[in-house]
Design an enzyme around this catalytic site. Sequence first.
Site, short mmCIF file in Angstrom:
data_model
loop_
_atom_site.label_atom_id
_atom_site.label_comp_id
_atom_site.label_asym_id
_atom_site.label_seq_id
_atom_site.Cartn_x
_atom_site.Cartn_y
_atom_site.Cartn_z
CD GLU A 1 7.10 -70.66 98.96
OE1 GLU A 1 8.19 -70.08 98.75
OE2 GLU A 1 6.30 -70.32 99.87
CG PHE B 1 -2.11 -60.59 103.49
CD1 PHE B 1 -0.98 -59.80 103.35
CD2 PHE B 1 -1.99 -61.83 104.12
CE1 PHE B 1 0.25 -60.22 103.83
CE2 PHE B 1 -0.75 -62.25 104.61
CZ PHE B 1 0.36 -61.45 104.47
CD GLN B 2 0.89 -64.37 102.32
OE1 GLN B 2 0.25 -65.36 102.63
NE2 GLN B 2 2.18 -64.23 102.63
CE LYS C 1 -8.26 -70.28 105.82
NZ LYS C 1 -7.91 -69.33 106.87
CG MET D 1 27.91 -71.16 79.43
SD MET D 1 29.08 -72.13 78.45
CE MET D 1 28.39 -73.78 78.61
#
Lengths: 166, 557
Positions: free
Chosen positions: B48, B110-111, B160, B469
């Site tokens: 993502e 959940f999630q 949802k 760097m």
Amino acid sequence: MKVHTLSVLVENKSGVLSRVAGMFSRRGFNIESLAVGTCEVPEMSRITITVHGDDTRIEQVKKQLNKLIDVIKVSDITYHEHVRRELALIKVVANPGSSRAEVMQIADTFRAQIIDVGAKTLILQVVGPPEKIDALEKLLRQYGVKELVRTGMIAALRGSKTTAGD
Amino acid sequence: MKTGAKILIEGLLRQGVTTIFGYPGGVVLPIYDELYDSPLRHILVRHEQAAAHAADGYARASGRTGVCLATSGPGACNLVTGIATAYMDSIPMVALTGQVPTALLGNDAFQESDITGITMPVTKHNYLVKRAEDIDTVLAEAFHIAGTGRQGPVLVDLPKDVVTNEAPDPGPLKEVSLRGYNPTFKGHLRQIEKAISMIAEAERPVIYAGGGVIASDASPELIRFAEMTGIPVTTTLMGIGAIPCDHPLNLGMLGMHGTRYANYAITECDLLIAIGARFDDRVTGRIQSFAPNARIIHIDIDPAEIGKNKVVDLPIVGDSRQVMICMLDRLTGTTDRSVWNEKISHWKVQYPMACPEDGVLRPQLVIKTLSDLLDGEGIIVSEVGQNQMWTAQQFCFKHPRTWITSGGLGTMGYGLPAAMGAHFARPDLPVFDIAGDGSIQMNIQEFGTIVQYDIPVKVVILNNMYLGMVRQWQELFYDRRYSYTELPSVDFVGIAAAYGIDGMRVDSADQVKEALTAAIDTDGPFVLDFRVEREENVFPMVPAGAAINEMIGGEKK
């Protein structure tokens, strides 16, 4: 350094308070006090914030507040004629026959109301500018302050002007 | 009546969105089902974070708002680095996230993650939509906020049930009006007139142009303004491309790894005109010593940037382009700046940003050769670190929106996914990702996306087997104690081959041109693994806390 009083008109939506408070904490601005409630327009709320800082810092606080989408208007009323009030509830030890009379006398002097009388305690309700509440609390400390609850300061411009700007 | 998912996808199409970058998951199934036969093109990334960076790269290359989509919980959390990257660089983006059903909100379902809470400090605004009826309005507001004023990312969290529930057809696109959001576009006329007279009085003025010039598409106005007034222009990392690198008035980049002549010009100028720039610490060095002899005009669309880091003499709040158009109209007569410009020309000769050409495979040579081959016609994306600074120093950029880099946040792993996004914005241009061996491994899984959609991104890895760097700072300031900055050799050509991408390893300076030409001539993606001089440093350099004229390196050899 000076304490500034900001009157902030915001959308009355969930999460607004956390947006405002979060902005203060992440940019390192210290809130002295914050009071929020509904206002004359149903879909808006008014937040009164007192914040410490020099003019440059306060300018930055105001600009950052204004950047929040849910903030409608920020008014710094520090330099305008205004009234400031805070309400406090102070639960103080006041045993009958010992300190109770003295506490009641102090309450009277500060025009504080006694709103609860317990076996060993009194609850005083006091309204005034924050300094007045500080002074009363300091005086009552010798008797034993069991609980102190303050609303945070609210403020309004004197006269017909409003912080909504019309 | 329509489902929330249908209203959402139709809303995106009505906003003119053609391409979105995303990754599916449980609670966004209804949205993905709607995407299945939608004309909207969805690019399936491999992580993502890449979806957010790709949307960001798309926005920077095109000027249009980029869109990414992720599921709730881990999906949404993985977007955060990409959202923060866009926020720091003021890039217009709308991030859509799935959320658990409203009935489960706050239950640690959940999630579930509180993504509006998490992203509050790194978004311009965000929304948790509670009703299907609100989707259309929220989406219109999100695009309006993301794409106007000081641009930035806006997140829309969609439970949802909100996307499965039905709501009435929202009808035609409504105009957005938000009483708490009214950006100022036009500069204050009296301030602009004052600026004109300050410019007329100045003997040694410098323009310091930042990302705001790119964001407001003000490059033509900037060039005209510089030419009419004879004022030299230095750009920030974000402002590169606003004026062609080979323009006689261009001083290149200023700041920590800027040119010596830009930093000297800033230090000696008597008038500094900051346009769409924010006096970042990497630009100013020790702020008290930045433009110490100058009066300062600051043009910026965000009033909060004015006076934030440096006290200015004349603020002008407004869109860079609008303000410059207004200033161009009012310019009268020209002031002779020849003495000042001659002094600067002298510095340019004395302290050139030279590319070492000594037969050694140095990273600067790779960038310089690519620059010569492309002649400024292409999009160059970078990762973060030495690769980024060498590219900023050595590549000759000729157009705005052709240099895409994570400036403010400095996000390693940005380049490859942003390059994918840039390709979809400008499929007509070749897109190169300049990477280090460290940063390429932060999102190397996107080779999968590149293959799946045959995205012709060319990846140039400046492989020094170090986190370069950080190693440079350890060499200069930590007594060469290379604490956890050495990386083992990786066969990048082998990794590319495993994904089905052609590649080439380059070990000597005389192969550089040939290898880059091969990449340019390849239709599809290509990976080049340049085994460069391991301990090459980025110079000149302003050490942390020093004034910008106190540079090390970059003297005439």
